[in-house]
Every structure is written in C-alpha cells, then in structure tokens.
Design a protein around this motif. Structure first.
Motif, PDB file in Angstrom:
ATOM      1  N   SER A 102       0.938  -1.074  -0.046  1.00 29.98           N
ATOM      2  CA  SER A 102      -0.142   0.020   0.263  1.00 29.98           C
ATOM      3  C   SER A 102       0.664   1.443   0.233  1.00 29.98           C
ATOM      4  CB  SER A 102      -0.793   0.040   1.472  1.00 29.98           C
ATOM      5  OG  SER A 102      -2.066  -0.963   1.130  1.00 29.98           O
ATOM      6  N   ILE A 103       1.685   1.177   0.622  1.00 34.25           N
ATOM      7  CA  ILE A 103       2.288   2.193   1.253  1.00 34.25           C
ATOM      8  C   ILE A 103       3.488   2.639  -0.853  1.00 34.25           C
ATOM      9  CG2 ILE A 103       4.921   3.385   1.960  1.00 34.25           C
ATOM     10  CD1 ILE A 103       4.335   1.848   4.838  1.00 34.25           C
ATOM     11  N   LYS A 104       3.687   1.690  -0.906  1.00 34.43           N
ATOM     12  CA  LYS A 104       4.392   2.085  -3.072  1.00 34.43           C
ATOM     13  C   LYS A 104       3.609   2.288  -3.745  1.00 34.43           C
ATOM     14  CE  LYS A 104       7.807  -2.166  -1.949  1.00 34.43           C
ATOM     15  NZ  LYS A 104       7.148  -4.302  -1.833  1.00 34.43           N
ATOM     16  N   ASN A 105       2.273   1.492  -3.104  1.00 37.98           N
ATOM     17  CA  ASN A 105       1.272   1.879  -4.116  1.00 37.98           C
ATOM     18  C   ASN A 105       0.391   3.993  -3.883  1.00 37.98           C
ATOM     19  OD1 ASN A 105       1.421  -0.370  -5.188  1.00 37.98           O
ATOM     20  ND2 ASN A 105      -0.300  -1.056  -4.423  1.00 37.98           N
ATOM     21  N   GLU A 106       0.989   4.462  -2.413  1.00 37.96           N
ATOM     22  CA  GLU A 106       0.218   5.479  -1.989  1.00 37.96           C
ATOM     23  C   GLU A 106       1.193   6.730  -2.374  1.00 37.96           C
ATOM     24  OE1 GLU A 106      -3.106   5.959  -1.928  1.00 37.96           O
ATOM     25  OE2 GLU A 106      -3.344   3.901  -2.638  1.00 37.96           O
ATOM     26  N   LEU A 107       2.507   5.985  -1.850  1.00 34.26           N
ATOM     27  CA  LEU A 107       3.634   7.371  -1.588  1.00 34.26           C
ATOM     28  C   LEU A 107       4.366   6.831  -2.744  1.00 34.26           C
ATOM     29  CD1 LEU A 107       3.248   6.971   1.932  1.00 34.26           C
ATOM     30  CD2 LEU A 107       2.099   8.258   1.616  1.00 34.26           C
ATOM     31  N   SER A 108       4.872   8.517  -2.200  1.00 36.51           N
ATOM     32  CA  SER A 108       6.488   8.072  -3.083  1.00 36.51           C
ATOM     33  C   SER A 108       7.723   8.771  -2.779  1.00 36.51           C
ATOM     34  CB  SER A 108       6.248   8.782  -4.532  1.00 36.51           C
ATOM     35  OG  SER A 108       5.660  10.204  -4.094  1.00 36.51           O
ATOM     36  N   GLY A 109       9.217   8.783  -3.382  1.00 38.63           N
ATOM     37  CA  GLY A 109      10.513   9.872  -2.779  1.00 38.63           C
ATOM     38  C   GLY A 109      10.473   8.973  -1.200  1.00 38.63           C
ATOM     39  N   ASP A 110      11.376  10.465  -0.443  1.00 33.05           N
ATOM     40  CA  ASP A 110      12.099   9.992   0.542  1.00 33.05           C
ATOM     41  C   ASP A 110      10.684  10.022   1.584  1.00 33.05           C
ATOM     42  OD1 ASP A 110      14.707  10.350  -0.226  1.00 33.05           O
ATOM     43  OD2 ASP A 110      13.883  12.957   0.027  1.00 33.05           O
TER      44      ASP A 110
END
Length: 660
Positions: free
Chosen positions: A222-230
C-alpha cells in the motif's frame, strides 16, 4: 531488553593500562595499527570512555585527536567513531547528513526510523551539546513536505513503549489506514504519519496483520502504491523496523556492499551502532536473506586494517555454522506467512490506448516505412503505446487495407535490438513465448535460464497457448524440443512444467502439512530421490498451496527451503527449483532480480531484457519496477537509461513507464 551484540565488556578491565598501550602504539614513527584495532574492538563503548578519560589524565592529551593524527582514511573514521558514545556518534551522523549542500536523506531515514525513544532523546541532547544547535530546527530547515513532518514526529521520541495493546484500537487503526489510502482517491498522509509515528511496535505488528485482512495486500505494498520519494522510503523503513530491526539492518548492510563500490559511511555506521545491541540477530537475518554470511560479504568487499576491524565487530562467520538460529527460523516463518497472506494487486505499465483507430495506425506505420529512410519515432510511438490486442488489430488492418505483411515490413526496415523489441511487441504473447523458447534452444548452447524463467512464471493457460503457438510455428511439439535439448533431472522438471497442469485450487491444510513433511523427509534421502520428491511437489502444486507448504517446512526442519535448495542441489536443477521458490514467494521480485542480472556488470543480456519488458508490460511491470527500486536502490528507469542507447532505449523506457 536482551542484548545480542558481538561486543561486550572485557573482563579484568584496566583503563590506565589500556591507555598506556594505545599511547605506546602511537609513539614514535608510524603507529602499531594492529594493537590499536585489537584493543578498541575488544572493549565495550562504556569501557572506551574510561580509556579516553585515563588517557587524558595520564598523558594530558586527547585520545580522539591523537587517533585522528596517527590514522588515515576509512580505518581512521571507523576507529574514531568507535571511541565516541552512541549518542554523540548518532548526533555526528545526523549533522553530517544535513550540513553543506545536499542532504543525505538515507542516513536520516536509517537513524530516525530505527532508534528507540531513549536513544533519540540522548542523540538530540548530544547534538545540542556538540554543535550548540537544535536538531529539530536543523532537520526542518533541510527537508520538506510530508517527509519533514514524519521526521519531526520521530524526533520527539514519544512512541508508546508500554507494550500494552488495545484490540479495539488495533482494528480502528487498520481501518483508518485503509480509509486513508487504498479506499480513496488521493492519500491522507497525516493519518499514516500519526499512526506509524506514535503507536507501539507490538500494536503496529497487529495493525499490519489486521490491515492485510482488510486490504488483501501488505501495508508495504500500500505504501508503495500510495506514497513516493523520500517519504515513501521513510515510511517503508519504519514498517521494516516494526517488523524486524535486525532484518532492516541486514538489508541496509547488503545494499551498502553489493554492486560496484562500497557505501563505507553506511557500513561503518551500522557495524558500530549495532555491535553491542543486535549484531548476532543481524547476522542471522543476513544469511537467511542473502544465502551468504555477513562475515564473508565484508571479507570480499573491504581490505586491510579496515577489514580486520569490521570483521572483529561482526564477530564470526555463520556460513561455518550452517544451522538456523531460532530467531532466524521465526523470521523465515513470518516471511512465508506474509507471502501467503498478501494479495498483490498486479499493475501493468502498458494499457489499451483510448480513441484507438487501427486503420489510421496501419496507414501511419506504412507512411513511416515508405520511401527512403524510416521514421522510427512514429513506429515506436504507435507500437509501444498500444496494448497487445490493439497491435493484433493493427496487423490485420495493415493486411486488409494495404495487402502487405506488417511483420515483414518491420523486419526489413528496422535492425538489431530495436527490431527484436518491436517484433516481440507485435507478436501475440503465445507467439512471443514460443519464439523465446525456440531462441533459448537453437544453435550450439542452450539458455537454461530463459527456459526456466518462462516455464516457471506462466499460468497453465499461457503454457497451453505457447505449446499451440510453438507447434504451429515450428511443426514440432515444444515437449519434444525440450527433450532433445536438455537431459537428466533438469529435462524432467521442464517436461513436468510444460504440461501446464499445475493445480489451481485453494490450499488444503492437511495436505500442506503432509507435503511439508515429505519435503523434510526427502532432505535425508539420496540426491536422486530428493530431486524427484521435490519435483513431484514443487512442479504440480498451486502457488498459494506452496506458500503454506514452505511455511510449514520451516517448522518441520528449522531451515528455509531456499537454503536447502542452494546447499543440497546444483546446476540447472538448483536454478529451476530456486526460481519456483522465488516466484512463489514474490514473482515481481524474481523478475526484478532477473532484470538486474541482465544489466549489471559488463555487457547487457538484451534477450533477457527484451523478453521480460515485453512479456510483463501488460501484467505486472509496475510491481517489478517497485521491487527493483527497493532491492537495488536505483530505479529500473535509471538502469535502462545507463545500459542501452538510441531508439532501443527510447522504446524500453516507454514500456518501463516511469522513473520511480
């Protein structure tokens, strides 16, 4: 807290005598580096502070200043860092990460995600003392956005450490995280920050399990899908530390040494900061994940006194031991459990084009190839931005409208890798797989890795379609081709896979336990029987069933199936079984690894690169990209950019679909 460090208090400790030993080692011309490193690495940090004080009392000089003067390079950095208290060492690392131009975000992430409340408070106080500045203010001035907010939350050192878990709150938090991300358009980052930044480790572990049930995917995905960068990297680091701090550091250590060059600052920082806390657990996790001991990796990657000091901190070679420690077995079990629970949402990078007009595309392609010279840009733009089904319609329209064979025209106009790639995209998936199988077997040598990769990762339906396409194109069965090109157990494994008869039902608990026990018993049989038994289970059971089997296998044997395969088998048989296990555990990660191997080092394995980019672009290339970035600390886009050129590169980058 149970400490599982490799460095402990030295018995019969005499700080004054140690101070004198160090003084003598640095006196006169040149210094006795061996005496220095042996003494410093065989004392605990608290004892080193007493030695520093005794040195000043006895000789009126500062020990750290003398060491800096006498030693040089990485060895100096390592020894001097060992002489600082943990809090001052952390404070210096943060200071160095944010001073000057540019910020070392990875260092900030590693330190702040992995330290407990007390370590953070001590570090903040040490920073104030050493630099006369406020750490929080400096971090705020140097970072931005949600990344900055989460760092500030972690800097408070107020995570709940009571160990009390409220079941109702667990469910509420899992629901809140789901609502903040997967359930809506856009992401409510504040919710992620509040929950992941404040709740206790025991609580969050239960939240992650609960989340997986609701979302049918892991919190990491989910984190990989929803967030980005640092911000994405920081949140993933927090999750990894909640799951297992030693595994988090094992991964960081591996990344610091693999590939070209060594990230010495990371290596030094981790070896020092964990040597008295959990280095034994980190070693176990390292061997579990990378089938190689940390000791051997350091030995291969460093040299001289620097290497000797690091090996002293590491404390021992686990490859000699060969058995699993209980902690590592538990982590292996947990990894399989996670793999079994996770429903990964597969995401392509190539989707059907909107407002699609096959006749117009056919005309544009003809125009691009007519007359003198070829308009490669138009060809690439049409072929790489249509789905495979749309490309088949273009092929048909080209023949209906122009009476010409598009494939023949493309072959005559394009050359080398660009031609191979464009033709690969124009074939149906079954035709492409059949052609790749043919290429892997024609000529003098056999490309066993390609045969394994295709047969292990395709569904029954895809295998049946490939068999039909092979027969149609080459007038012989794929099974016969395999039998005339391979031999022995490896041939039997491929023939079993090419039947496309893998079971497809859900897991059956009784059978899971029976299969795990049979595999465990097979480990004690002779090698032929072992291979046949492994084949009868690994080549026929469904992937969900095998995930459970491999999990139970850890229980039966205290070993991980991957390690058994690596240790007990060899050659193509080992590679085939290993590919099955890797695919069962995490198929996108398996492909990411294959892409990395195709491009790293000298020369590029273009056939493997084309095969994976073409065959996965409409299935899971987005997931593969994410796994690539996480494992190799560089994006797939960067690798392709640096490893290929011209129109070939341009087409691959369109298929890749983004930079991460």
């Amino acid at each position: 807290m149970v400490f599982r460090g490799t460095i402990t208090d030295a018995p019969d400790f005499d700080p004054t005598a140690d101070a004198e030993t160090l003084y003598n080692a640095m006196k006169g011309i040149g210094s006795d580096k061996e005496a220095i490193l042996d003494l410093v690495t065989s004392r605990s940090n608290a004892q080193r502070q007493e030695i520093s004080a005794a040195y000043k009392s006895s000789f009126g000089q500062d020990l750290i200043d003398d060491l800096k003067y006498e030693l040089t390079g990485k060895f100096e950095r390592l020894i001097v860092s060992l002489m600082r208290t943990p809090a001052y060492h952390d404070a210096k690392e943060i200071h160095d990460a944010i001073k000057g131009a540019g910020t070392n975000e990875r260092c900030l992430i590693e330190v702040l995600a992995s330290r407990n409340n007390r370590q953070i408070h001590d570090m903040v106080a040490a920073y104030k003392d050493a630099y006369g500045r406020d750490m929080e203010e400096d971090v705020i001035a140097d970072t931005s956005g949600h990344f900055k907010k989460m760092l500030v939350v972690l800097l408070q050192g107020t995570r709940d450490e009571s160990g009390v878990v409220d079941a109702n709150l667990v469910e509420q938090d899992a629901q809140d995280l789901y609502a903040a991300g997967e359930e809506q358009w856009g992401t409510d980052e504040a919710k992620f920050i509040m929950i992941l930044g404040n709740r206790s480790v025991a609580h969050l572990r239960m939240v992650f399990d609960e989340y997986e049930k609701i979302a049918e995917m892991s919190i990491e995905d989910s984190i990989k899908n929803e967030l980005s960068g640092d911000f994405e990297r920081l949140m993933l680091a927090v999750v990894q530390c909640v799951r297992s701090v030693p595994m988090f550091f094992a991964k960081r250590l591996y990344k610091s040494m693999k590939g070209l060059g060594t990230a010495d600052n990371t290596l030094i920082r981790i070896m020092i900061s964990r040597s008295e806390i959990d280095m034994l657990d980190i070693r176990e996790c390292f061997r579990l994940r990378y089938e190689k001991s940390l000791y051997n990796m350091i030995k291969d990657d460093t040299s001289g006194d620097y290497k000797r000091t690091l090996l002293n901190l590491c404390g021992g070679d686990d490859d000699l031991a060969g058995e699993f420690f209980p902690e590592a077995a538990q982590i292996a079990y947990k990894m399989w459990e996670l793999s079994a629970m996770t429903r990964v949402q597969l995401r392509p990078t190539v989707r059907p084009a909107t407002n699609f007009d096959p006749a117009a595309d056919a005309q544009a392609l003809r125009k691009a190839m007519k007359g003198f010279g070829t308009d490669e840009d138009t060809i690439i733009d049409i072929v790489a931005r249509r789905s495979n089904a749309q490309r088949q319609e273009i092929r048909q329209a080209f023949k209906s409208l122009l009476g010409r064979d598009l494939m023949k025209d493309l072959k005559s106009e394009l050359s080398k890798n660009l031609e191979r790639l464009i033709i690969g995209l124009m074939l149906t998936p079954a035709e492409f797989d059949a052609k790749m199988m043919r290429k892997a077997m024609e000529g003098a040598g056999t490309d066993e890795h390609a045969l394994i990769e295709i047969l292990v990762t395709r569904s029954n339906q895809e295998i049946h379609a490939m068999n039909a396409a092979y027969h149609s194109a080459y007038k012989k069965s794929l099974e016969d081709a395999i039998q005339s090109d391979t031999s022995g157990h490896f041939c039997r494994i491929l023939v079993s896979l090419v039947q496309g008869a893998r079971e497809e039902g859900p897991t059956d608990v009784e059978r899971t336990n029976a299969d795990a026990q049979e595999l465990a018993d097979a480990c004690n049989a002779d090698s032929d029987d072992m291979v046949m038994k492994f084949m009868s289970i690994l080549c026929t059971r469904s992937f969900p069933h095998l995930r459970k089997v491999f999990q139970e296998f850890v229980k039966c044997t205290n070993k991980d199936i991957e390690q058994i395969i690596k240790k007990e088998m060899s050659g193509d048989v080992k590679n085939a079984f290993y590919a099955i296990v890797r695919s069962v555990k995490n198929q996108p990660s398996y492909f990411a690894d294959r892409l990395y191997k195709a491009m790293k080092g000298l020369g590029t394995d273009d056939r493997a690169l084309i095969r994976i980019m073409v065959s996965r672009s409409e299935i899971d290339l987005f997931n593969i990209r994410k796994e690539f970035k996480e494992t190799h600390d560089a994006s797939l886009h960067e690798f392709i950019q640096g490893d290929t050129s011209g129109d070939y590169r341009k087409t691959l980058l369109i298929l890749c679909g983004g930079e991460d």
